[in-house]
Design a protein around this motif. Structure first.
Motif, PDB file in Angstrom:
ATOM      1  N   PRO A  46       1.618   6.044   2.907  1.00 35.29           N
ATOM      2  CA  PRO A  46       1.732   6.089   4.590  1.00 35.29           C
ATOM      3  C   PRO A  46       0.965   5.538   5.048  1.00 35.29           C
ATOM      4  CG  PRO A  46       2.478   8.165   2.922  1.00 35.29           C
ATOM      5  CD  PRO A  46       1.661   7.198   2.159  1.00 35.29           C
ATOM      6  N   ARG A  47      -0.607   5.991   4.909  1.00 34.97           N
ATOM      7  CA  ARG A  47      -1.327   5.414   5.802  1.00 34.97           C
ATOM      8  C   ARG A  47      -1.342   3.976   5.847  1.00 34.97           C
ATOM      9  NH1 ARG A  47      -7.621   6.466   6.374  1.00 34.97           N
ATOM     10  NH2 ARG A  47      -8.219   4.483   5.708  1.00 34.97           N
ATOM     11  N   ALA A  48      -1.244   3.418   4.659  1.00 34.10           N
ATOM     12  CA  ALA A  48      -1.308   1.915   4.548  1.00 34.10           C
ATOM     13  C   ALA A  48      -0.265   1.298   5.417  1.00 34.10           C
ATOM     14  CB  ALA A  48      -1.272   1.406   3.049  1.00 34.10           C
ATOM     15  N   LEU A  49       0.985   2.030   5.316  1.00 29.38           N
ATOM     16  CA  LEU A  49       2.121   1.311   5.711  1.00 29.38           C
ATOM     17  C   LEU A  49       2.369   1.696   7.141  1.00 29.38           C
ATOM     18  CD1 LEU A  49       4.997   2.491   3.063  1.00 29.38           C
ATOM     19  CD2 LEU A  49       4.106   0.093   3.683  1.00 29.38           C
ATOM     20  N   ALA A  50       1.497   2.647   7.715  1.00 28.91           N
ATOM     21  CA  ALA A  50       1.631   2.747   9.024  1.00 28.91           C
ATOM     22  C   ALA A  50       0.669   1.994   9.628  1.00 28.91           C
ATOM     23  CB  ALA A  50       1.086   4.186   9.435  1.00 28.91           C
ATOM     24  N   ALA A  51      -0.437   1.540   9.212  1.00 31.28           N
ATOM     25  CA  ALA A  51      -1.303   0.763   9.544  1.00 31.28           C
ATOM     26  C   ALA A  51      -0.594  -0.681   9.729  1.00 31.28           C
ATOM     27  CB  ALA A  51      -2.545   0.620   8.662  1.00 31.28           C
ATOM     28  N   PHE A  52       0.073  -1.142   8.644  1.00 31.35           N
ATOM     29  CA  PHE A  52       0.690  -2.258   8.668  1.00 31.35           C
ATOM     30  C   PHE A  52       1.926  -2.449   9.780  1.00 31.35           C
ATOM     31  CE2 PHE A  52       4.526  -4.766   7.127  1.00 31.35           C
ATOM     32  CZ  PHE A  52       3.882  -5.877   7.034  1.00 31.35           C
ATOM     33  N   THR A  53       2.782  -1.323   9.952  1.00 33.27           N
ATOM     34  CA  THR A  53       3.520  -1.195  10.795  1.00 33.27           C
ATOM     35  C   THR A  53       2.921  -1.489  12.220  1.00 33.27           C
ATOM     36  OG1 THR A  53       4.666   0.308   9.611  1.00 33.27           O
ATOM     37  CG2 THR A  53       5.704  -0.013  11.853  1.00 33.27           C
ATOM     38  N   LEU A  54       1.952  -0.676  12.346  1.00 37.28           N
ATOM     39  CA  LEU A  54       1.234  -0.669  14.090  1.00 37.28           C
ATOM     40  C   LEU A  54       0.711  -2.117  14.312  1.00 37.28           C
ATOM     41  CD1 LEU A  54      -0.547   2.812  13.974  1.00 37.28           C
ATOM     42  CD2 LEU A  54       1.490   1.922  15.514  1.00 37.28           C
ATOM     43  N   ALA A  55       0.027  -2.785  13.047  1.00 38.87           N
ATOM     44  CA  ALA A  55      -0.693  -4.155  13.297  1.00 38.87           C
ATOM     45  C   ALA A  55       0.489  -5.031  13.676  1.00 38.87           C
ATOM     46  CB  ALA A  55      -1.272  -4.620  12.088  1.00 38.87           C
ATOM     47  N   THR A  56       1.713  -4.919  12.869  1.00 38.29           N
ATOM     48  CA  THR A  56       2.682  -5.944  13.222  1.00 38.29           C
ATOM     49  C   THR A  56       3.436  -5.877  14.515  1.00 38.29           C
ATOM     50  OG1 THR A  56       3.361  -5.353  10.983  1.00 38.29           O
ATOM     51  CG2 THR A  56       4.975  -6.857  12.217  1.00 38.29           C
ATOM     52  N   ILE A  57       3.575  -4.448  14.964  1.00 39.82           N
ATOM     53  CA  ILE A  57       3.993  -4.336  16.257  1.00 39.82           C
ATOM     54  C   ILE A  57       2.736  -4.851  17.469  1.00 39.82           C
ATOM     55  CG2 ILE A  57       4.512  -2.469  18.157  1.00 39.82           C
ATOM     56  CD1 ILE A  57       5.401  -0.742  15.800  1.00 39.82           C
ATOM     57  N   PHE A  58       1.681  -4.682  17.100  1.00 41.78           N
ATOM     58  CA  PHE A  58       0.670  -5.051  17.981  1.00 41.78           C
ATOM     59  C   PHE A  58       0.801  -6.691  18.204  1.00 41.78           C
ATOM     60  CE2 PHE A  58      -3.566  -7.141  18.476  1.00 41.78           C
ATOM     61  CZ  PHE A  58      -4.046  -6.289  19.562  1.00 41.78           C
ATOM     62  N   CYS A  59       0.714  -7.493  17.118  1.00 43.42           N
ATOM     63  CA  CYS A  59       0.723  -8.764  16.971  1.00 43.42           C
ATOM     64  C   CYS A  59       1.886  -9.261  17.619  1.00 43.42           C
ATOM     65  CB  CYS A  59       1.031  -9.368  15.508  1.00 43.42           C
ATOM     66  SG  CYS A  59      -0.592  -9.119  14.440  1.00 43.42           S
ATOM     67  N   GLY A  60       3.343  -8.576  17.408  1.00 46.02           N
ATOM     68  CA  GLY A  60       4.463  -8.980  18.303  1.00 46.02           C
ATOM     69  C   GLY A  60       4.298  -8.961  19.591  1.00 46.02           C
ATOM     70  N   ALA A  61       3.500  -7.745  19.949  1.00 50.60           N
ATOM     71  CA  ALA A  61       3.404  -7.353  21.422  1.00 50.60           C
ATOM     72  C   ALA A  61       2.289  -8.702  22.000  1.00 50.60           C
ATOM     73  CB  ALA A  61       2.921  -6.108  21.580  1.00 50.60           C
ATOM     74  N   LEU A  62       1.321  -8.941  21.343  1.00 50.10           N
ATOM     75  CA  LEU A  62       0.439  -9.923  21.731  1.00 50.10           C
ATOM     76  C   LEU A  62       1.361 -11.087  21.894  1.00 50.10           C
ATOM     77  CD1 LEU A  62      -2.570  -9.942  22.260  1.00 50.10           C
ATOM     78  CD2 LEU A  62      -2.839 -10.914  19.977  1.00 50.10           C
ATOM     79  N   ALA A  63       2.066 -11.721  20.852  1.00 49.53           N
ATOM     80  CA  ALA A  63       2.702 -12.977  21.133  1.00 49.53           C
ATOM     81  C   ALA A  63       3.849 -12.894  22.547  1.00 49.53           C
ATOM     82  CB  ALA A  63       3.606 -13.126  19.832  1.00 49.53           C
ATOM     83  N   TRP A  64       4.492 -11.771  22.271  1.00 50.52           N
ATOM     84  CA  TRP A  64       5.403 -11.591  23.527  1.00 50.52           C
ATOM     85  C   TRP A  64       4.803 -11.577  24.995  1.00 50.52           C
ATOM     86  CZ3 TRP A  64      10.297 -11.826  24.633  1.00 50.52           C
ATOM     87  CH2 TRP A  64      10.708 -11.292  25.942  1.00 50.52           C
ATOM     88  N   PHE A  65       3.619 -11.069  25.088  1.00 51.35           N
ATOM     89  CA  PHE A  65       2.993 -11.146  26.093  1.00 51.35           C
ATOM     90  C   PHE A  65       1.939 -12.366  26.549  1.00 51.35           C
ATOM     91  CE2 PHE A  65       3.712  -6.505  25.831  1.00 51.35           C
ATOM     92  CZ  PHE A  65       4.587  -6.177  26.815  1.00 51.35           C
ATOM     93  N   SER A  66       1.780 -12.996  25.795  1.00 49.48           N
ATOM     94  CA  SER A  66       1.009 -14.282  25.949  1.00 49.48           C
ATOM     95  C   SER A  66       1.885 -15.583  25.743  1.00 49.48           C
ATOM     96  CB  SER A  66      -0.165 -14.225  24.852  1.00 49.48           C
ATOM     97  OG  SER A  66       0.300 -14.492  23.364  1.00 49.48           O
ATOM     98  N   GLY A  67       2.965 -15.319  25.275  1.00 49.77           N
ATOM     99  CA  GLY A  67       4.032 -16.413  25.271  1.00 49.77           C
ATOM    100  C   GLY A  67       4.894 -16.573  26.631  1.00 49.77           C
ATOM    101  N   HIS A  68       5.866 -17.648  26.406  1.00 51.68           N
ATOM    102  CA  HIS A  68       6.708 -17.815  27.331  1.00 51.68           C
ATOM    103  C   HIS A  68       7.942 -17.798  26.989  1.00 51.68           C
ATOM    104  CE1 HIS A  68       3.384 -18.947  29.969  1.00 51.68           C
ATOM    105  NE2 HIS A  68       2.955 -19.725  29.066  1.00 51.68           N
ATOM    106  N   PRO A  69       8.603 -16.840  26.967  1.00 55.46           N
ATOM    107  CA  PRO A  69      10.127 -16.611  26.295  1.00 55.46           C
ATOM    108  C   PRO A  69      11.228 -17.436  27.152  1.00 55.46           C
ATOM    109  CG  PRO A  69       9.485 -14.484  27.090  1.00 55.46           C
ATOM    110  CD  PRO A  69       8.183 -15.396  27.264  1.00 55.46           C
ATOM    111  N   GLY A  70      12.149 -18.045  26.506  1.00 55.89           N
ATOM    112  CA  GLY A  70      12.944 -18.853  27.542  1.00 55.89           C
ATOM    113  C   GLY A  70      13.929 -17.851  28.066  1.00 55.89           C
ATOM    114  N   PRO A  71      14.657 -18.403  29.062  1.00 52.18           N
ATOM    115  CA  PRO A  71      15.622 -17.679  29.804  1.00 52.18           C
ATOM    116  C   PRO A  71      16.636 -16.804  29.056  1.00 52.18           C
ATOM    117  CG  PRO A  71      16.395 -19.574  30.170  1.00 52.18           C
ATOM    118  CD  PRO A  71      15.057 -19.756  29.275  1.00 52.18           C
ATOM    119  N   ALA A  72      17.052 -15.658  29.260  1.00 52.49           N
ATOM    120  CA  ALA A  72      17.939 -14.643  28.470  1.00 52.49           C
ATOM    121  C   ALA A  72      19.245 -14.640  29.224  1.00 52.49           C
ATOM    122  CB  ALA A  72      17.546 -13.097  28.315  1.00 52.49           C
TER     123      ALA A  72
END
Lengths: 947, 134
Positions: A562-588
């Motif tokens: 669980p510890r490893a999977l939680a770390a993995f999940t949080l890291a993935t969410i972090f990377c996604g957030a980083l990409a989201w806030f530093s990128g330029h999403p197209g119009p929705a």
């Protein structure tokens, strides 16, 4: 003979010992010898053309996009090294036949040796540096196998590991260097790189590329400070040492420096790094060799020293020095291989290689004495032998160095002096002196087979010494021409008149003789002096790294999933957030679809079932039912959004998944206890919510946005019918456009099923088997195990389901269906028989083992693909046509159907094998076997009655 | 409709993450199955939501109006993913069953004594071995 074939022949030869060793050692040796001889013949036949200045090339495109092509070339340099590798290889094959004892698996030895030979030939014949790198790594690997051939000896294993570590790391550095070099030159072909001298030397990346490539060359050629692995590799059988460490592998580094000499040399960086490294190596190697007791260790350090000599000459960067380097490579290979084999003979016949225990062999082994002495004199550089000429040339070149001339002259003379010292020492302390009576074995000369190889080499030593121009001049010319890129004509002769080199040589010879006379006190001083032991330093470094790696691993991975999977999940969410806030999403702004009641109910069901499942997941059977609701609703979701194929697949997979999990639950506990505190569960729920919201939001954004780039689907839709002959585009993609992927996927599925089968086999043996035999089921079983109604219904259903499966399969190319779905439907029909009528009853009526189905499926798909080759189309190109049979409508027949049949068979086989394996475990755990269908099992009732 | 799809996929993912963080193998298997649903659905909808336009060519199939059909590529991708997903689930189930039968419980964490590595040989040890063999 084509260069490709010459490079391939040793690899073909490597296969032969395994096939032939049962016919005896002689047959295996003859087969290897013949292939080597053929390759040598093919190479030598090119000699006249190469002497005319031609370069023989062969081009095969492999991965042209990254410029990795299987290009081969034979020029003078390849010719020189090729003759050394194959010629000495041939002698070693003969020598090894007589050297290795009956206990040694000689077939394995020859396989490794031929692999190594092939890798070396690959290096010298490559015309593409990426290809060269592949062969380069292959030599590291195959030499690891050869050095560790006597795997029962710890020294052999450690030596092999050390050699692999050092040369392998050097190889990695070299990969980087070569990539930089290829990048600068704009080509990875050697012929292209050799044209780009100005661009390479002007580039700011010249120095990093040079250093990285030199690290690779220096580690391979055992240059200071990477020289320490070579003496430890002497734990190998002597034929290996004679081959790898005199003639071939250690010369690969020299070859590479010579190969890239035209573009890399000529700069101050090259001069200082290469020539100084060579000079130091020459001195250090010769000095240590003076004091080693083991014959092979003396030869190993002497090899280090001579490799340093050649490196230094290449470092000088002048054409005359390059000629001397090429000539010395030939000479060193001849006398050193002879000496190594002599050492092997002495070890073989006298039982020891320790110089302290030898002496007086002159009378006992006259032939060996003659061979060993001549070779050692050549190594010392005594006229009229070939070692003298190239040593003179080396000393002469030091007097023409532009920088630090005096230093080079003095140190080279001292190194030559040491060289004379250890060579004389070999002769006097091994062969001369009184005959002893305490040798481990009584020494005598070996049979012809063993002294033939070194004898031949010694004859060459003398002949090249007496007639250098006739014997070796042409080869030196050809290789020096290829190295320098300018036509060379060497003037090799024994006597050049009195010059500085001769005086230096006389000083070296007299000094060397003095050293031998004073050897006893010198040795005592050496033994008393403290000195760094390379092996201890290396071991300590490895230990330090392993400790560090373990510390990091232990701290990062505590064994908690669980510890490893939680770390993995949080890291993935972090990377996604980083990409989201530093990128330029197209119009929705994609318009939303309206909501209708039925899909809304579907949504409600998914949410409710999901929520219930999380709430009740501790009651495992209930959770299983809930999760299958989610699965079925997913299937409905696919159906609603225009994906009928997916809906069919999902629904049928759902059935087999539930059966699978039920079979597992038969053994696993039926409930999960509460084990974690509320805080922990809340934290998990928080992570889960975070992940779910992020994933949902991502989905929403994608759904509301349009495609960023134009989709390639249009092509597939337009060509599905025209090119693939089917109107079901999804199926055509699977069996045609992306058939290769599907081919891989069914293979993976088959492998997964076989892995499960293998796991079952292990579970049915040993400890777990005993546990299973004594298994106590926690729940009482139903007495009516095979209810009459169920049995009848499933039997009636079987033909119907098989026809449905067939129908789905046949229509798959044009309407929803196909091999995957059909396979799943048929599996379900079969599994129902197992469930209703019992394992034993069903198993008796199974005529084809499921493994065979998997294999047949992969083969069917593969054969369909290969069929395209016969009409000169790429793998898996499909053809189709229309057929009219009497009484039937005109229908289409496509080769893709054969492929889909493979998919079908593989899916049926895999699914059935998986479920079958689980049932076997249950049977092993004491489920009574029904003799007939529809029996009533009273065992539970009876045991209850007894209490 | 997009909101419904996104929220359902998000809910499945949340449930999946919660379940894979449990301590027993069965819950983790359930979680992985849920995650398979969520990810397959996600990949599928990357072709965007289209109703009533399955990628089955109508008419003769010679002239194709591309706008009449939904995107077939994610479908082909997901179809094999579903089957491979089943294979993966089966392997994991088998492994957890094997662990349960061998080890006697279905804990997912590695027991402490399984984690312990053999002690490292020091340089002195290596030397001692060398001397003994010599």
């Amino acid at each position: 003979m084509s260069p490709v074939l010459i490079a391939m022949l040793p690899f073909i030869g490597a296969l032969l010992p395994g096939l032939l060793i049962r016919s005896g050692r002689d047959v295996a040796a003859t087969a290897c010898g013949t292939t080597t001889f053929l390759a040598l013949l093919g190479l030598v036949l090119h000699t006249p053309a190469i002497l005319n200045g031609e370069v023989i090339t062969a081009h095969i495109e492999w991965l042209p996009l990254i410029q990795l092509n299987a290009n081969f070339r034979i020029d003078g340099l390849s010719l020189l090294f090729g003759i050394l590798i194959l010629g000495i290889g041939l002698l070693i094959i003969i020598f090894a036949r007589f050297y290795l004892s009956r206990q040694d698996p000689i077939g394995k030895f020859y396989t490794y040796l031929m692999l190594f030979q092939g890798a070396m030939m690959g290096i010298v014949l490559s015309d593409n540096i990426l290809l060269l790198l592949i062969f380069w790594e292959l030599t590291s690997l195959s030499s690891f196998l050869l050095i560790g051939y006597w795997r029962h000896l710890p020294a052999g294993r450690q030596g092999a590991r050390m050699a692999l570590t050092v040369t392998g790391m050097g190889g990695l550095a070299m990969i980087a260097g070569m990539l930089i070099l290829g990048n600068i030159a704009g080509s990875y072909d050697i012929s292209g790189i050799l044209q780009a001298k100005e661009a390479i030397q002007a580039s700011p990346y010249y120095l990093p590329a040079l250093i990285l490539i030199l690290i690779g060359a220096f580690t391979k050629s055992a240059q200071f400070p990477f020289h320490f692995w070579l003496p430890h590799a002497m734990a190998a059988p002597t034929p290996v040492s004679a081959y790898l460490h005199s003639a071939t592998m250690v010369k690969a580094g020299l070859f590479l420096m010579a190969r890239l000499w035209p573009v890399l040399s000529g700069t101050p960086e090259w001069f200082w790094i290469v020539s100084v490294t060579g000079l130091i190596t020459m001195l250090v190697g010769a000095f240590i060799a003076l004091f080693k007791d083991d014959l092979k260790a003396v030869l190993a350090f002497s090899t280090v020293s001579h490799l340093g000599l050649v490196t230094m000459l290449l470092g000088f960067g002048t054409e005359a020095a390059a000629i001397a380097a090429m000539f010395h490579i030939i000479n060193h290979a001849t006398f050193k291989a002879a000496l190594f084999m002599t050492a092997g003979i002495i070890d073989h016949e006298a039982g020891t290689r320790s110089i302290a225990r030898l002496g007086g062999l002159r009378k006992l082994m006259p032939i060996t004495f003659a061979i060993g002495t001549i070779a050692a004199l050549s190594m010392a550089g005594i006229p009229p032998l070939n070692g003298f000429i190239s040593k003179e040339m080396m000393l002469y070149e030091t007097t023409h160095v532009e920088h630090a001339r005096q230093a080079f002259m003095v140190i080279a003379t001292i190194a030559a002096l040491f060289s004379v010292g250890y060579s004389f020492r070999l002769i006097f302390q091994v062969f001369f002196g009184p005959v002893r009576n305490d040798y481990p074995h009584k020494p005598h000369d070996p049979g012809f087979g063993m002294w033939f190889g070194p004898g031949l080499l010694v004859v060459l030593v003398i002949l090249i010494g007496l007639f250098p121009n006739t014997m070796a001049g042409w080869l030196v010319d050809a290789s020096a021409t290829a190295t320098t890129g300018v036509a060379q004509h060497a003037h090799l002769s024994l006597w050049h008149g009195m010059n500085a080199a001769v005086i230096m040589s006389i000083i070296a010879t007299i000094g060397g003789a003095m050293l031998v006379i004073q050897h006893r006190p010198l040795l005592a001083a050496w033994n008393a002096a403290p000195r760094p032991e390379a092996k201890s330093i290396f071991d300590a470094a490895v230990l330090f790294l392993v400790r560090g790696a373990r510390a990091i691993t232990d701290n990062l991975n505590t064994g908690s999933m669980p510890r490893a999977l939680a770390a993995f999940t949080l890291a993935t969410i972090f990377c996604g957030a980083l990409a989201w806030f530093s990128g330029h999403p197209g119009p929705a702004d994609r318009p939303m679809l309206p909501i209708y009641p039925v899909p809304f109910i579907n949504w409600l069901l998914i949410l409710t079932a999901t929520a219930c499942m999380v709430t009740f997941h501790r009651i495992r059977v209930l959770a299983l039912i809930l999760i299958s609701i989610v699965g079925l609703m997913t299937s409905a979701f696919f159906a609603y959004f225009s994906a009928p194929d997916l809906a069919l697949t999902q629904a049928s997979v759902e059935v087999v998944t539930v059966v699978l999990l039920l079979l597992a639950l038969n053994f696993l506990p039926k409930r999960t206890a509460v084990e974690t505190p509320v805080v922990r569960r809340s934290w998990d729920a928080f992570i889960a919510t975070l992940g779910g919201v992020a994933f949902g939001a991502l989905t929403y954004v994608i759904l509301r946005g349009d495609f960023t780039l134009p989709s390639i689907s249009g092509y597939m839709l337009e060509n599905s019918y025209k090119g693939g002959g089917g109107t079901n585009v999804v199926n055509v993609i699977l069996v045609d456009f992306r058939g290769y992927d599907t081919f891989g996927e069914i293979t993976v599925l088959g492998i997964a099923a076989l892995a499960i089968f293998a796991l079952t086999q292990t579970l049915l043996q040993g400890n777990s088997s005993k546990r299973l035999r004594n298994w106590k089921h926690t729940q009482s079983r139903a007495g009516d195990r095979h209810p009459l109604m169920l049995v009848i219904i499933t039997r009636v259903l079987l033909p119907i389901s098989l026809v449905v499966g067939l129908y789905i399969f046949l229509r798959g190319h044009n309407l929803p269906g196909g091999g995957f779905v059909a396979g799943l439907v048929v599996s379900i029909a079969l599994v129902m028989q197992y469930m209703a009528s019992g394992y034993a009853w069903a198993q008796e009526r199974r005529y084809i083992p499921y493994h065979v189905l998997i294999g047949a499926g992969v083969v069917a798909a593969g054969v369909t693909g290969i069929g395209a080759w016969f009409v000169a189309k790429p793998f898996l190109t499909s053809a189709f046509g229309y057929v009219k049979l009497p009484f039937l409508e005109k229908f289409e027949l496509a080769t893709a159907m054969g492929f889909d049949l493979g998919v079908f068979l593989c899916v049926v086989g895999a699914v059935m094998l998986m479920l079958n394996s689980l049932s076997r475990i249950a049977r092993h755990a004491g489920s009574t076997v029904n003799r007939k269908p529809m029996d009533i099992d009273l065992s539970d009732e009876q045991s209850k009655g007894a209490h | 409709m997009e909101i419904l799809v996104a929220s359902a996929i998000g809910a499945m993912m949340a449930a999946a993450i919660y379940l894979i963080l449990r301590l027993r193998t069965f819950a983790v298997i359930l979680g992985m199955t849920m995650m398979t649903y969520a990810i397959n659905a996600f990949l599928f909808v990357s072709g965007r939501l289209v109703v009533n336009r399955p990628p089955i060519l109508q008419g003769s199939g010679e002239a194709v109006d591309v706008t009449m059909y939904t995107d077939p590529i994610p479908q082909a991708l997901v179809l094999t993913a579903i089957v491979i997903g089943f294979g993966m689930t089966a392997v994991v189930v088998m492994m957890s069953l094997g662990a349960f039968i061998e080890g006697g419980d279905d804990h997912i964490n590695m027991p402490q004594d399984d984690r312990e590595m053999p002690p490292l040989k020091t340089v002195e040890d290596t030397k001692k071995i060398e001397e003994e063999t010599a």
